[in-house]
Design an enzyme around this catalytic site. Structure first.
Site, PDB file in Angstrom:
ATOM      1  N   ASP A   1      33.985  36.332  18.402  1.00  9.76           N
ATOM      2  CA  ASP A   1      33.541  36.286  17.022  1.00  9.76           C
ATOM      3  C   ASP A   1      34.361  37.241  16.155  1.00  9.76           C
ATOM      4  O   ASP A   1      33.834  37.908  15.271  1.00  9.76           O
ATOM      5  CB  ASP A   1      32.052  36.650  16.954  1.00  9.76           C
TER       6      ASP A   1
ATOM      7  N   CYS B   1      19.320  17.021  22.227  1.00  7.63           N
ATOM      8  CA  CYS B   1      18.391  17.317  21.133  1.00  7.63           C
ATOM      9  C   CYS B   1      17.514  16.107  20.807  1.00  7.63           C
ATOM     10  O   CYS B   1      16.376  16.268  20.349  1.00  7.63           O
ATOM     11  CB  CYS B   1      19.150  17.744  19.884  1.00  7.63           C
TER      12      CYS B   1
ATOM     13  N   CYS C   1      14.486  15.544  18.031  1.00  9.77           N
ATOM     14  CA  CYS C   1      13.875  16.825  17.656  1.00  9.77           C
ATOM     15  C   CYS C   1      14.529  17.397  16.405  1.00  9.77           C
ATOM     16  O   CYS C   1      15.752  17.429  16.276  1.00  9.77           O
ATOM     17  CB  CYS C   1      13.999  17.816  18.811  1.00  9.77           C
TER      18      CYS C   1
ATOM     19  N   CYS D   1      14.302  22.949  14.634  1.00  6.95           N
ATOM     20  CA  CYS D   1      15.102  24.011  14.013  1.00  6.95           C
ATOM     21  C   CYS D   1      15.279  23.748  12.526  1.00  6.95           C
ATOM     22  O   CYS D   1      15.190  24.669  11.707  1.00  6.95           O
ATOM     23  CB  CYS D   1      16.450  24.148  14.712  1.00  6.95           C
TER      24      CYS D   1
ATOM     25  N   CYS E   1      13.403  26.266   9.419  1.00  8.29           N
ATOM     26  CA  CYS E   1      14.237  27.209   8.676  1.00  8.29           C
ATOM     27  C   CYS E   1      13.532  27.642   7.388  1.00  8.29           C
ATOM     28  O   CYS E   1      13.203  26.800   6.540  1.00  8.29           O
ATOM     29  CB  CYS E   1      15.590  26.574   8.347  1.00  8.29           C
TER      30      CYS E   1
ATOM     31  N   CYS F   1      18.131  36.384  11.374  1.00  3.16           N
ATOM     32  CA  CYS F   1      16.959  35.510  11.436  1.00  3.16           C
ATOM     33  C   CYS F   1      17.045  34.700  12.719  1.00  3.16           C
ATOM     34  O   CYS F   1      18.090  34.131  13.034  1.00  3.16           O
ATOM     35  CB  CYS F   1      16.936  34.583  10.216  1.00  3.16           C
TER      36      CYS F   1
ATOM     37  N   CYS G   1      15.294  29.504  13.822  1.00  2.00           N
ATOM     38  CA  CYS G   1      15.739  28.228  14.398  1.00  2.00           C
ATOM     39  C   CYS G   1      15.783  28.297  15.915  1.00  2.00           C
ATOM     40  O   CYS G   1      15.595  27.288  16.605  1.00  2.00           O
ATOM     41  CB  CYS G   1      17.093  27.800  13.822  1.00  2.00           C
TER      42      CYS G   1
ATOM     43  N   CYS H   1      13.192  26.245  18.775  1.00  5.37           N
ATOM     44  CA  CYS H   1      13.875  25.319  19.688  1.00  5.37           C
ATOM     45  C   CYS H   1      13.185  25.256  21.047  1.00  5.37           C
ATOM     46  O   CYS H   1      13.049  26.276  21.734  1.00  5.37           O
ATOM     47  CB  CYS H   1      15.328  25.744  19.869  1.00  5.37           C
TER      48      CYS H   1
END
Length: 370
Positions: free
Chosen positions: A136, A190, A193, A196, A200, A243, A246, A250
């Protein structure tokens, strides 16, 4: 690869894979995201342009990318029901919600050092090679590379998901100039679904695998250095750094794995703190208690800006209902602490005016809108 996986496990990684460097199919999506301004003030995203999707331009000679994931749930987190514990914290107006990943040591430092060791071991095994490690920290399409290497799939919240570990892990990469055998991608799971997306708080997930960073609480509390938009402040609740909503929503995170290294253990100062406790940190205390933490990079002024918003939301939450004696006491203490700051600000320069504006906003929340 078997030997490399064994070394990776010893170093605290949970999984590794190998991806090709042809990411041309991801380029249109990246450019469309930038064109819509979804990167907000993260101007480096635009300045790097397509280099993010072209590993061989970032590091000439690169032909493969080793991807790695490292789980980060602290050992102190309950093996089951950790999501419920976090949801409960978000419902307590006086509690300070810091994203789970930031409660321990800075992951950049942890992963970079261990990726370096892994690369050195690979070089000792196969001979000299060119490589660079990233966590990152450069224009790298981390989730794209990780999904192509089989470490997981991109969820609708844009984070990588694993059937074995949910999404509570960090990603790192080693760009190499040797054609290591590729690992196969996995299918997405997923389905229909939307948990998430629906959960939010600011509706920042504007479409499947599309996040408008300008609305994201993680962006607002960490990357954004200006005033937080007034219309988004009430939606932030008590989230002061990042935060996790999400991820908490899940279903795959019931399989979230505990960290294999002690670096991500929760620091005592961040073990369920209250807003008032953190508001009382002066800059020296902030710097001392966040040394080696990812939180330190936002600085004391932005930290106070975020906490002021959260205290304003606490005052709003207590505004229209009968309070217990403890709640009434906390409310009075918050008002007093905010007013005391205005009388004797703890930051200077341009930052002082910005924090003051958020403090005035917070104090105004104790009164019903006109």
């Amino acid at each position: 690869m078997a030997q490399l996986r064994q070394w990776a496990t010893t170093l605290g990684f949970s999984q590794i894979g190998v991806a090709d460097v042809d990411l041309s199919s991801a380029e249109p999506g990246l450019m469309a995201w930038l064109a819509r301004g979804f990167h907000g003030e993260m101007r480096y995203m635009a300045s790097h342009g397509l280099k993010r999707a072209r590993p061989a331009e970032l590091v000439p000679g690169t032909v493969r990318v080793i991807t790695a994931r490292m789980d980060y749930l602290p050992a102190s987190v309950a093996a089951e029901g950790w999501q419920a514990v976090e949801w409960a914290r978000l419902q307590r107006p006086d509690a300070a919600a810091v994203s789970m990943y930031a409660r321990g040591r800075d992951y950049h430092k942890v992963l970079r050092a261990r990726l370096q060791k892994l690369a050195d071991q690979l070089a000792a095994l196969i001979g000299p090679l060119g490589y660079r490690v990233f966590t990152d920290s450069a224009p790298v399409l981390e989730v794209e590379l990780a999904s192509r290497s089989g470490v997981g799939w991109r969820g609708k919240h844009t984070l990588l998901l694993s059937r074995e570990a949910g999404s509570t892990f960090f990603l790192g990469e080693i760009y190499v100039d040797v054609p290591l055998p590729l690992t196969e991608p996995v299918t997405a799971h997923c389905g229909a679904c939307r948990s998430c997306m629906d959960m939010c708080p600011t509706q920042a997930i504007v479409g499947e695998r599309q996040v408008d960073a300008r609305r994201c609480i993680s962006y607002l509390t960490i990357e954004h250095d200006g005033p937080i938009p007034a219309e988004l402040r009430p939606l932030m609740g008590n989230r002061i750094y990042g935060c996790d909503d999400c991820q908490l929503a899940c279903p795959w995170n019931k399989f979230a794995q505990r960290a294999r290294v002690p670096d991500f253990d929760v620091r005592p100062a961040l073990n369920d703190p209250t807003l008032l406790q953190l508001w009382r940190w002066d800059e020296a205390t902030f710097l001392r208690l966040t040394e080696g933490s990812p939180i330190r990079r936002i600085g004391h002024a932005r930290w106070q800006r975020n906490i002021a918003v959260a205290m304003g939301n606490a005052l709003a939450a207590w505004r229209d209902r009968v309070l217990t004696a403890d709640e009434a006491s906390l409310r009075a203490q918050m008002v007093q602490a905010l007013q005391a700051w205005l009388a004797a600000p703890t930051v200077t320069g341009e930052a002082q005016a910005q924090v003051a504006e958020h403090v005035h906003w917070a104090l105004a929340q104790q009164h019903a809108p006109q």
